[in-house]
Every structure is written in structure tokens, then in C-alpha cells.
Design a protein around this motif. Structure first.
Motif, PDB file in Angstrom:
ATOM      1  N   ARG A  24      42.565  -0.183   3.447  1.00  0.00           N
ATOM      2  CA  ARG A  24      42.538   1.281   3.526  1.00  0.00           C
ATOM      3  C   ARG A  24      43.198   1.883   2.286  1.00  0.00           C
ATOM      4  O   ARG A  24      42.745   2.900   1.758  1.00  0.00           O
ATOM      5  CB  ARG A  24      43.248   1.763   4.796  1.00  0.00           C
ATOM      6  N   GLU A  25      44.271   1.259   1.821  1.00  0.00           N
ATOM      7  CA  GLU A  25      44.953   1.765   0.627  1.00  0.00           C
ATOM      8  C   GLU A  25      44.087   1.551  -0.615  1.00  0.00           C
ATOM      9  O   GLU A  25      44.099   2.366  -1.535  1.00  0.00           O
ATOM     10  CB  GLU A  25      46.304   1.067   0.479  1.00  0.00           C
ATOM     11  N   THR A  26      43.315   0.454  -0.629  1.00  0.00           N
ATOM     12  CA  THR A  26      42.529   0.097  -1.814  1.00  0.00           C
ATOM     13  C   THR A  26      41.166   0.798  -1.839  1.00  0.00           C
ATOM     14  O   THR A  26      40.780   1.379  -2.850  1.00  0.00           O
ATOM     15  CB  THR A  26      42.317  -1.426  -1.864  1.00  0.00           C
ATOM     16  N   LEU A  27      40.443   0.744  -0.717  1.00  0.00           N
ATOM     17  CA  LEU A  27      39.082   1.252  -0.678  1.00  0.00           C
ATOM     18  C   LEU A  27      38.990   2.687  -0.171  1.00  0.00           C
ATOM     19  O   LEU A  27      37.994   3.364  -0.416  1.00  0.00           O
ATOM     20  CB  LEU A  27      38.216   0.361   0.226  1.00  0.00           C
ATOM     21  N   GLY A  28      40.019   3.135   0.545  1.00  0.00           N
ATOM     22  CA  GLY A  28      39.980   4.467   1.128  1.00  0.00           C
ATOM     23  C   GLY A  28      39.643   4.419   2.607  1.00  0.00           C
ATOM     24  O   GLY A  28      38.996   3.493   3.096  1.00  0.00           O
ATOM     25  N   GLU A  29      40.108   5.410   3.325  1.00  0.00           N
ATOM     26  CA  GLU A  29      39.932   5.467   4.770  1.00  0.00           C
ATOM     27  C   GLU A  29      38.453   5.456   5.165  1.00  0.00           C
ATOM     28  O   GLU A  29      38.044   4.732   6.066  1.00  0.00           O
ATOM     29  CB  GLU A  29      40.596   6.740   5.305  1.00  0.00           C
ATOM     30  N   ASP A  30      37.637   6.266   4.485  1.00  0.00           N
ATOM     31  CA  ASP A  30      36.231   6.408   4.869  1.00  0.00           C
ATOM     32  C   ASP A  30      35.466   5.097   4.725  1.00  0.00           C
ATOM     33  O   ASP A  30      34.647   4.748   5.582  1.00  0.00           O
ATOM     34  CB  ASP A  30      35.559   7.500   4.028  1.00  0.00           C
ATOM     35  N   ALA A  31      35.720   4.360   3.627  1.00  0.00           N
ATOM     36  CA  ALA A  31      34.995   3.108   3.387  1.00  0.00           C
ATOM     37  C   ALA A  31      35.303   2.074   4.469  1.00  0.00           C
ATOM     38  O   ALA A  31      34.415   1.380   4.960  1.00  0.00           O
ATOM     39  CB  ALA A  31      35.344   2.549   2.007  1.00  0.00           C
ATOM     40  N   VAL A  32      36.587   1.982   4.870  1.00  0.00           N
ATOM     41  CA  VAL A  32      36.970   1.007   5.897  1.00  0.00           C
ATOM     42  C   VAL A  32      36.412   1.413   7.257  1.00  0.00           C
ATOM     43  O   VAL A  32      35.874   0.598   8.006  1.00  0.00           O
ATOM     44  CB  VAL A  32      38.505   0.861   5.957  1.00  0.00           C
ATOM     45  N   THR A  33      36.523   2.707   7.585  1.00  0.00           N
ATOM     46  CA  THR A  33      36.013   3.183   8.874  1.00  0.00           C
ATOM     47  C   THR A  33      34.508   2.958   8.992  1.00  0.00           C
ATOM     48  O   THR A  33      34.004   2.504  10.020  1.00  0.00           O
ATOM     49  CB  THR A  33      36.335   4.674   9.051  1.00  0.00           C
ATOM     50  N   LYS A  34      33.777   3.262   7.932  1.00  0.00           N
ATOM     51  CA  LYS A  34      32.326   3.061   7.942  1.00  0.00           C
ATOM     52  C   LYS A  34      31.992   1.587   8.079  1.00  0.00           C
ATOM     53  O   LYS A  34      31.095   1.205   8.843  1.00  0.00           O
ATOM     54  CB  LYS A  34      31.715   3.626   6.661  1.00  0.00           C
ATOM     55  N   GLY A  35      32.703   0.741   7.350  1.00  0.00           N
ATOM     56  CA  GLY A  35      32.433  -0.699   7.409  1.00  0.00           C
ATOM     57  C   GLY A  35      32.712  -1.278   8.780  1.00  0.00           C
ATOM     58  O   GLY A  35      31.990  -2.156   9.260  1.00  0.00           O
ATOM     59  N   GLN A  36      33.752  -0.786   9.465  1.00  0.00           N
ATOM     60  CA  GLN A  36      34.079  -1.301  10.781  1.00  0.00           C
ATOM     61  C   GLN A  36      33.070  -0.841  11.828  1.00  0.00           C
ATOM     62  O   GLN A  36      32.943  -1.443  12.886  1.00  0.00           O
ATOM     63  CB  GLN A  36      35.481  -0.840  11.183  1.00  0.00           C
ATOM     64  N   GLY A  37      32.354   0.243  11.532  1.00  0.00           N
ATOM     65  CA  GLY A  37      31.356   0.742  12.466  1.00  0.00           C
ATOM     66  C   GLY A  37      30.045  -0.015  12.412  1.00  0.00           C
ATOM     67  O   GLY A  37      29.176   0.195  13.259  1.00  0.00           O
ATOM     68  N   LEU A  38      29.880  -0.904  11.428  1.00  0.00           N
ATOM     69  CA  LEU A  38      28.638  -1.662  11.276  1.00  0.00           C
ATOM     70  C   LEU A  38      28.753  -3.023  11.949  1.00  0.00           C
ATOM     71  O   LEU A  38      29.847  -3.576  12.070  1.00  0.00           O
ATOM     72  CB  LEU A  38      28.317  -1.862   9.790  1.00  0.00           C
ATOM     73  N   SER A  39      27.627  -3.552  12.365  1.00  0.00           N
ATOM     74  CA  SER A  39      27.617  -4.935  12.818  1.00  0.00           C
ATOM     75  C   SER A  39      27.809  -5.845  11.615  1.00  0.00           C
ATOM     76  O   SER A  39      27.638  -5.427  10.462  1.00  0.00           O
ATOM     77  CB  SER A  39      26.289  -5.245  13.510  1.00  0.00           C
TER      78      SER A  39
END
Length: 361
Positions: free
Chosen positions: A126-141
Motif C-alpha cells: 500500500r505504501e509502495t503502489l498506493g491504496e487504490d492499486a492494492v484494493t483493486k488487485g485484491q478485488g480480482l480473482s
């Protein structure tokens, strides 16, 4: 190689922070294992655990295996997110081994270990990629995430910029770096509460500068931790590395068991960001003799040096060698034994060699 081998240090902040987070998580996991071992030593507790496991039965085993699967999927998703950063080798070194399904106690410990590791990795991402990138990635299969990573990416594209919401969003960058300094916390609270536009701009600028300095210090501390732990991973004995090594510079020594009096000295110049390596030998004061063992020690370190550089690079510390003299080019440096760190093997040898004193009656 007894003569200096000099290298320029290039730090990849994202990889170093992730690697350090992995080591910190591994240390926490080690503490968890020690606590579990102590509990296992208590016979009454062990009997109680066995009784509880039998009572849980098949449903409990099924639920536990589902938790294991969910934990593994979470870890796999996080490693996929981290793949573009090139830290797969560092992450692989910190993952605990999954136990057999027939051992519920070990499986429960594994789930807890993996949970701690995933929490640390997620904070760092989250610190490296940003909150949005991690949240979006976790929402994918996992399949969808793998497919998205196969899509062509623009080389050299910058990481997402910090969100514009000044106080809360700026501090999100520091989520994986530990407690906030009082200065940053005070600035963030003042910025959050101010209603004056011009004052808010000045406070935001000051907060950004304070955050940048804090992040730089965190990277420097992470670099020192990664250096020490990488040496240990490679099987070296190493004296404690100060977390200010990449701030103030300094010297650290390391060796393998069986090297007898020979060590490698690593000197860091923090201003120039360079590292200098040379083989040294611990001697008694006044000893100035050189022998064939010195040359063998140089050859041995020359052989191991490339693997050391490769391991550091995988963890975000890249060393570009700018000068390296061959073994035997210059004599090994002789250093007074009393000025060098003591390692366990040396201390044991000295105790065995010390003459026994007979008490007088």
C-alpha cells in the motif's frame, strides 16, 4: 581482493522496504514459534489441546483447511501484486513451509504465521503502489490478476502520485513504516484542522518534506537490516549492523566458521554511497608475518563475492563494482585482535586453548 574492492551502492526503496518488512515479519513468526514450542512443553496444555482437537472433529478440520486455503490465496495475490517490483526472491525466502494436513496444531500455527506475513506485505505494498492499486488487485480473482499482469506496461511509468487529500492520504504512505514521529503527527493534525487556504498550503508543503525525510530514514534503516540479514542468510557470522550505517557510514565485519583469524571488512561511505571490501586477519599486537593462508583466504572471498552481490541485488541493494584487485595483489591487512569483534567459534577456541589454573591449598 585483500586490496580494496569498491562498489557504488544503488538502493531500490520499494524492494528494500518490502524485503525488510519480510524479515521483520519472519522475526515475529520466529517469536510465535518459540511461544508455541513453550506451550508444547507443558504437558497439561498439550493434553488439553489434543482433547479440543478431537472434540472439534471433522468440521473443525474442514474449517481449518479452508482458512489455510484462504490464507494461501491472499499471499499469492499479494505476491502477484508485488511481481512488477521484482521482489519474488525476497518474498520466497520469508514464507513459512505449509505443514501436513494431518497436523491441526501445526496448521493453526501456519495460518497465524502467514497472517502476520501477509499483513506486513500488504502494508508495504500500500505504501509502495498506493491504496487504490492494492484494493483493486485484491478485488480480482487470481486468474484475472494474472491476466492483468500479462498486459503490456509502459516502461518507466511512475508510481501513482499521493492522493490530494492532504493529511490522511499523505500519512497513508507511511502505513508500513512504524509509529509516526511526533513532528509529523503534529503537522498532520494541524493541517487537518486548518481552514485558512494559504496556511493549509504551507502546512502541506512542510508535511510533505517531513514525510520525505522520514521515508528516507526508513529506507536507510531497512537497508542496514537487509544487509545484516542477507549476510546471515548466506551463512556468515556478522557483527550487529547499526541502523545508522547508511546515514553516518561505518565499518562492519563478517566471516564464516572455519575461517580462523580471517574476516571480511566492509566499510560504508554514506556521503558517497560507496562500499569498500577487503580481507583482514586478526593478529596479536606486533605480529606482522604473512603466510600462504592469507592468499587462500583472499581466493575464497573472491569466489563468494559474486553470490553476495547477487543476493543483495535481489533485496534492493545493488552494488556496482568500480574497482577490484585480484587476490595477492596487496598483502592482507593485519589488525589487532583486540580491536575486532569476537565471534562464537573464536571464543570457544580461546577457552579450549587457555591453560587450566590449579588452585593453591
Amino acid at each position: 581482493m585483500s586490496a580494496p574492492a569498491t562498489a557504488i551502492i544503488a538502493v531500490n526503496p520499494a524492494i528494500v522496504i518490502l524485503a525488510a518488512a519480510g524479515y521483520i515479519a519472519a522475526e515475529a513468526i520466529s517469536g510465535y514459534r518459540q511461544a508455541a514450542d513453550l506451550r508444547e512443553q507443558n504437558q497439561a496444555q498439550r493434553e488439553q489441546n489434543l482433547a479440543a482437537q478431537k472434540q472439534a472433529g471433522a468440521e473443525g478440520q474442514k474449517a481449518l483447511l479452508e482458512r489455510v486455503q484462504q490464507t494461501d490465496e491472499r499471499y499469492n495475490r499479494l505476491t502477484l501484486l508485488a511481481m512488477p517490483l521484482g521482489v519474488s526472491q525476497a518474498l520466497h525466502a520469508t514464507r513459512p513451509q505449509r505443514p501436513a494436513e494431518q497436523n491441526p496444531s501445526a496448521l493453526a500455527a501456519y495460518v497465524e504465521q502467514m497472517r502476520q506475513l501477509c499483513n506486513k506485505l500488504e502494508e508495504a505494498l500500500r505504501e509502495t503502489l498506493g491504496e487504490d492499486a492494492v484494493t483493486k488487485g485484491q478485488g480480482l480473482s487470481l486468474e484475472a490478476l494474472e491476466e492483468s499482469l500479462r498486459e503490456p506496461r509502459e516502461t518507466g511509468s511512475p508510481l501513482p502520485p499521493p492522493p490530494p487529500d492532504a493529511s490522511i492520504r499523505l500519512l497513508a504512505r507511511l502505513a508500513s513504516l512504524g509509529p509516526l514521529p511526533e513532528e509529523i503527527d503534529k503537522l498532520a493534525r494541524e493541517l487537518k484542522n486548518t481552514t485558512h487556504t494559504e496556511r493549509a498550503r504551507l502546512l502541506e508543503l512542510e508535511l510533505r518534506q517531513a514525510i520525505q525525510q522520514f521515508e528516507e530514514r526508513a529506507v536507510q534503516k531497512a537497508s542496514a537490516l537487509v544487509l545484516e540479514q542477507t549476510l546471515k542468510d548466506l551463512g556468515y557470522q556478522v557483527e550487529p549492523v547499526s541502523d545508522t550505517l547508511f546515514v553516518e557510514g561505518g565499518i562492519t565485519h563478517f566471516r564464516r566458521q572455519g575461517w580462523n583469524d580471517h574476516l571480511v571488512r566492509m566499510r560504508i561511505d554514506a556521503k558517497k554511497m560507496t562500499a569498500n571490501f577487503n580481507v583482514i586477519r586478526a593478529v596479536k599486537a606486533g605480529d606482522d608475518e604473512h603466510g600462504v593462508m592469507d592468499h587462500l583466504a583472499e581466493d575464497r572471498w573472491c569466489t563468494e563475492f559474486p553470490a553476495f552481490l547477487q543476493a543483495l541485488a535481489a533485496r534492493g541493494l545493488e552494488l556496482e563494482v568500480t574497482r577490484q584487485l585480484p587476490a595477492g595483489e596487496l598483502p592482507v591487512q593485519l589488525v589487532d585482535r583486540e580491536l575486532l569483534p569476537r565471534f562464537s567459534e573464536e571464543e570457544n577456541q580461546q577457552r579450549m586453548a587457555a591453560p587450566k589454573q590449579k588452585q593453591l591449598r
